[in-house]
Design a protein around this motif. Structure first.
Motif, PDB file in Angstrom:
ATOM      1  N   ASN A  78       0.836  -1.199   0.000  1.00  0.00           N
ATOM      2  CA  ASN A  78       0.000   0.000   0.000  1.00  0.00           C
ATOM      3  C   ASN A  78       0.877   1.258   0.000  1.00  0.00           C
ATOM      4  OD1 ASN A  78       0.857   0.476   2.689  1.00  0.00           O
ATOM      5  ND2 ASN A  78      -0.825  -0.795   3.489  1.00  0.00           N
ATOM      6  N   ARG A  79       0.242   2.406   0.014  1.00  0.00           N
ATOM      7  CA  ARG A  79       0.986   3.668  -0.083  1.00  0.00           C
ATOM      8  C   ARG A  79       1.956   3.831   1.082  1.00  0.00           C
ATOM      9  NH1 ARG A  79       0.786   8.939   1.575  1.00  0.00           N
ATOM     10  NH2 ARG A  79       1.450  10.501   0.031  1.00  0.00           N
ATOM     11  N   GLU A  80       1.483   3.505   2.283  1.00  0.00           N
ATOM     12  CA  GLU A  80       2.336   3.626   3.464  1.00  0.00           C
ATOM     13  C   GLU A  80       3.572   2.744   3.344  1.00  0.00           C
ATOM     14  OE1 GLU A  80       3.575   4.682   7.376  1.00  0.00           O
ATOM     15  OE2 GLU A  80       2.118   5.597   6.010  1.00  0.00           O
ATOM     16  N   GLU A  81       3.380   1.514   2.848  1.00  0.00           N
ATOM     17  CA  GLU A  81       4.484   0.566   2.728  1.00  0.00           C
ATOM     18  C   GLU A  81       5.460   0.969   1.639  1.00  0.00           C
ATOM     19  OE1 GLU A  81       1.969  -3.358   4.261  1.00  0.00           O
ATOM     20  OE2 GLU A  81       1.997  -2.788   2.145  1.00  0.00           O
ATOM     21  N   ARG A  82       4.938   1.579   0.571  1.00  0.00           N
ATOM     22  CA  ARG A  82       5.816   1.991  -0.530  1.00  0.00           C
ATOM     23  C   ARG A  82       6.727   3.144  -0.143  1.00  0.00           C
ATOM     24  NH1 ARG A  82       1.205   0.744  -3.689  1.00  0.00           N
ATOM     25  NH2 ARG A  82       0.527   2.924  -3.706  1.00  0.00           N
ATOM     26  N   LEU A  83       6.411   3.818   0.941  1.00  0.00           N
ATOM     27  CA  LEU A  83       7.248   4.921   1.408  1.00  0.00           C
ATOM     28  C   LEU A  83       8.406   4.431   2.279  1.00  0.00           C
ATOM     29  CD1 LEU A  83       4.438   7.493   2.347  1.00  0.00           C
ATOM     30  CD2 LEU A  83       5.985   7.599   0.377  1.00  0.00           C
ATOM     31  N   ARG A  84       8.468   3.110   2.465  1.00  0.00           N
ATOM     32  CA  ARG A  84       9.490   2.527   3.321  1.00  0.00           C
ATOM     33  C   ARG A  84      10.264   1.446   2.557  1.00  0.00           C
ATOM     34  NH1 ARG A  84       8.026   3.789   8.697  1.00  0.00           N
ATOM     35  NH2 ARG A  84       5.895   4.584   8.897  1.00  0.00           N
ATOM     36  N   PRO A  85      11.404   0.980   3.080  1.00  0.00           N
ATOM     37  CA  PRO A  85      12.129  -0.129   2.450  1.00  0.00           C
ATOM     38  C   PRO A  85      11.212  -1.349   2.323  1.00  0.00           C
ATOM     39  CG  PRO A  85      13.479   0.900   4.134  1.00  0.00           C
ATOM     40  CD  PRO A  85      12.118   1.506   4.255  1.00  0.00           C
ATOM     41  N   PHE A  86      11.379  -2.156   1.268  1.00  0.00           N
ATOM     42  CA  PHE A  86      10.392  -3.200   0.983  1.00  0.00           C
ATOM     43  C   PHE A  86      10.319  -4.276   2.049  1.00  0.00           C
ATOM     44  CE2 PHE A  86      13.912  -5.716  -0.699  1.00  0.00           C
ATOM     45  CZ  PHE A  86      13.482  -7.038  -0.631  1.00  0.00           C
ATOM     46  N   LEU A  87      11.388  -4.463   2.838  1.00  0.00           N
ATOM     47  CA  LEU A  87      11.356  -5.469   3.894  1.00  0.00           C
ATOM     48  C   LEU A  87      10.727  -4.958   5.194  1.00  0.00           C
ATOM     49  CD1 LEU A  87      14.846  -7.182   3.454  1.00  0.00           C
ATOM     50  CD2 LEU A  87      12.606  -8.229   3.087  1.00  0.00           C
ATOM     51  N   TRP A  88      10.432  -3.678   5.243  1.00  0.00           N
ATOM     52  CA  TRP A  88       9.874  -3.092   6.477  1.00  0.00           C
ATOM     53  C   TRP A  88       8.602  -3.796   6.919  1.00  0.00           C
ATOM     54  CZ3 TRP A  88       5.085  -0.549   6.977  1.00  0.00           C
ATOM     55  CH2 TRP A  88       4.850   0.041   8.213  1.00  0.00           C
ATOM     56  N   ARG A  89       7.696  -4.032   5.988  1.00  0.00           N
ATOM     57  CA  ARG A  89       6.402  -4.597   6.388  1.00  0.00           C
ATOM     58  C   ARG A  89       6.526  -6.061   6.832  1.00  0.00           C
ATOM     59  NH1 ARG A  89       2.463  -6.110   1.388  1.00  0.00           N
ATOM     60  NH2 ARG A  89       3.968  -6.380  -0.304  1.00  0.00           N
ATOM     61  N   TYR A  90       7.637  -6.693   6.484  1.00  0.00           N
ATOM     62  CA  TYR A  90       7.847  -8.075   6.939  1.00  0.00           C
ATOM     63  C   TYR A  90       8.601  -8.108   8.265  1.00  0.00           C
ATOM     64  CZ  TYR A  90       6.369  -8.738   2.183  1.00  0.00           C
ATOM     65  OH  TYR A  90       5.642  -8.682   1.014  1.00  0.00           O
ATOM     66  N   TRP A  91       9.551  -7.187   8.409  1.00  0.00           N
ATOM     67  CA  TRP A  91      10.236  -7.079   9.697  1.00  0.00           C
ATOM     68  C   TRP A  91       9.218  -6.821  10.806  1.00  0.00           C
ATOM     69  CZ3 TRP A  91      14.429  -8.572  11.873  1.00  0.00           C
ATOM     70  CH2 TRP A  91      15.635  -8.673  11.168  1.00  0.00           C
ATOM     71  N   THR A  92       8.252  -5.980  10.531  1.00  0.00           N
ATOM     72  CA  THR A  92       7.273  -5.619  11.566  1.00  0.00           C
ATOM     73  C   THR A  92       6.331  -6.767  11.908  1.00  0.00           C
ATOM     74  OG1 THR A  92       5.756  -4.728   9.888  1.00  0.00           O
ATOM     75  CG2 THR A  92       7.310  -3.187  10.889  1.00  0.00           C
TER      76      THR A  92
END
Length: 501
Positions: A78-92
């Motif tokens: 999503n937009r929020e995730e695209r503003l961060r490194p791609f592994l961010w949403r998996y690390w979290t």
């Protein structure tokens, strides 16, 4: 790799039910033990569209305490995730100690579907630059989790193009499920071979000793379910054993078990394929003339070719090599027969003696038996340690990658015959004075270990058939068919390379 899998593997539903019931009890117990030992578990489900990831996740979690796991679905960011490194949403979303995180698709999306979409939109060059960076980041992500004690279980569910199309059509036939099939799904089915190649490159780049892939034949859903739960149980047992021994991720121990059910290649080979003598004469003559011409072009363009021949004893390696070399310029090729290593060779790394015979640019090197002895005869006869032959798959893949990166064409043939045909040929040799030298007591002794060799060959074919150096399994019960297939494969590979250049 994927194209070598025998997707026809099935399991009787009653047998599967019994195994699943027993495995479910075991998995529930292992979940509780891992919780008590504070072991975090991460299970990633990847695979082809409509391979049944959702169904298999649902079957797996039935055995788990629902208070101890989470399931995450990885759709497009999503937009929020695209503003961060791609592994961010998996690390979290990585699991806390003692808990399980299950991903329906995962951090591999960027090097699978996203890469495919970009290439289809004409951005192949841009994606190529990103791939190695993403692969590096993924390996680093998984290594950090492993070193901290996380159990990483990566499952790739595979079905073939025909089965995928059938499942898409079935889903679309119902209003309740039609939404699950998108235009992108159909695009990947249409470009199935291209998408498979992308996935194979992903598997090659991220199959590590700390986070190995398990390939699941998913056409038969019962077989897939049994293989998945058995693999998960095996990996959790390994993790508990490792924890109790006081091991940490960074310390040496035996290799992580790859899978409870081995992938099978040889069972799906059709050994009834054959040619008449007339068909053979006509086709072999044309192919030999093409090889003669192509050999000259290889020399002019300075392209080296490396061919490796493996197969069962009496499978016809020598005959195939003779038909291949009969029209080659003898100044431009060399056949290297491989025997047991001598005293000098034993003092070197096992790959050393093969590097010595690698061809210079424009020449051809043919190996009658190869470096794959490490994961076959040396493995089975105990001439190397378990750690050494398990490590060899990666070492061999890296060697072949180095050769292709240097411009070489690498072709590998496994000549396959069944046990009855081998026995017939052995007896024929014994009864022919001109061929008796070809048969030894060791040949008969090796037959007694047929099942062990078959298991080793299946694992070898799956783990070392890469996009840059694929295996060609040759149906060898018919010598005519086998010789023609070898020549045709050589011709097609060289022509493809010349066209590419």
């Amino acid at each position: 790799m994927l194209e070598k899998m025998d997707v026809s593997r099935k399991m009787d539903s009653k047998e599967a039910k019994k195994i699943l019931e027993e495995a479910a009890q075991k998995l529930g117990r292992l979940q509780r033990e891992c919780k008590n030992e504070n072991i975090p578990i991460l299970i990633a489900f990847e695979g082809m569209g409509a391979a049944g990831k959702g169904i298999q996740i649902n079957r797996l979690i039935q055995a788990l305490d629902p208070r101890g796991f989470e399931v995450y679905t990885s759709n497009q960011s999503n937009r929020e995730e695209r503003l961060r490194p791609f592994l961010w949403r998996y690390w979290t979303k990585t699991p806390a100690k003692g808990r399980i995180a299950i991903f329906d698709r995962s951090w591999y999306r960027s090097v699978q579907a996203d890469r495919f979409d970009a290439e289809m939109n004409g951005k192949k060059e841009a994606t190529g630059k990103r791939m190695e960076v993403d692969y590096h980041d993924i390996r680093s992500f998984e290594k950090q989790l492993y070193d901290d004690g996380t159990v990483l279980i990566k499952l790739f569910l595979y079905i073939d193009k025909k089965e995928q199309k059938k499942r898409f059509e079935k889903l679309e036939s119902s209003k309740e499920s039609a939404w699950r099939v998108s235009k992108d799904d159909w695009k990947r089915n249409k470009e199935f071979d291209r998408y498979v190649k992308i996935n194979e490159q992903m598997l090659e780049a991220t199959d590590t000793e700390y986070a190995p892939w398990t390939l699941v034949e998913a056409v038969d859903k019962d077989y897939a379910a049994v293989k998945i739960i058995s693999t998960v149980c095996e990996r959790l047992e390994y993790a508990l054993s490792r924890k109790k021994q006081g091991q940490t991720g960074g310390k040496k121990q035996e290799a992580i078990p790859r899978e409870a059910f081995k992938n099978d290649v040889l069972s799906g080979i059709d050994l009834t394929k054959s040619l008449t003598r007339e068909e053979y004469k006509e086709q072999i003559k044309k192919l030999q003339k093409k090889v003669e011409k192509l050999h000259n072009e290889l020399y002019q363009r300075r392209i080296p070719v490396i061919m490796g021949f493996e197969g069962w004893d009496a499978a016809g390696k020598g005959g195939a090599i003779r038909r291949l070399t009969s029209h080659l310029d003898p100044r431009g090729y060399q056949v290297n027969p491989t025997a047991a290593p001598n005293d000098i060779e034993k003092k070197h790394h096992y790959l050393w003696r093969f590097y010595v015979d690698m061809p210079k640019a424009g020449h051809i090197a043919i190996f009658d038996r190869t470096w794959y002895g490490r994961v076959m005869v040396e493995r089975i006869e105990g001439f190397c340690t378990t750690e050494e032959w398990q490590r060899a798959y990666g070492e061999i893949n890296e060697m072949e990658r180095h050769l292709t990166n240097a411009g070489a064409i690498v072709l590998k043939f496994w000549l396959h015959i069944d046990k009855d045909e081998q026995e017939r040929r052995f007896k024929e040799r014994m009864n022919d004075p001109a061929k008796q030298w070809k048969i030894t007591e060791e040949d008969w002794r090796n037959r007694e270990k047929w099942d062990q060799y078959e298991e080793a060959v299946n694992e070898m074919l799956i783990r070392t058939s890469t996009t840059y150096a694929p295996w060609t399994v040759v149906e060898g019960n018919s010598k005519y068919y086998a010789r023609v297939k070898v020549l045709r494969t050589v011709v097609e590979a060289i022509e493809a390379r010349l066209k590419e250049d």
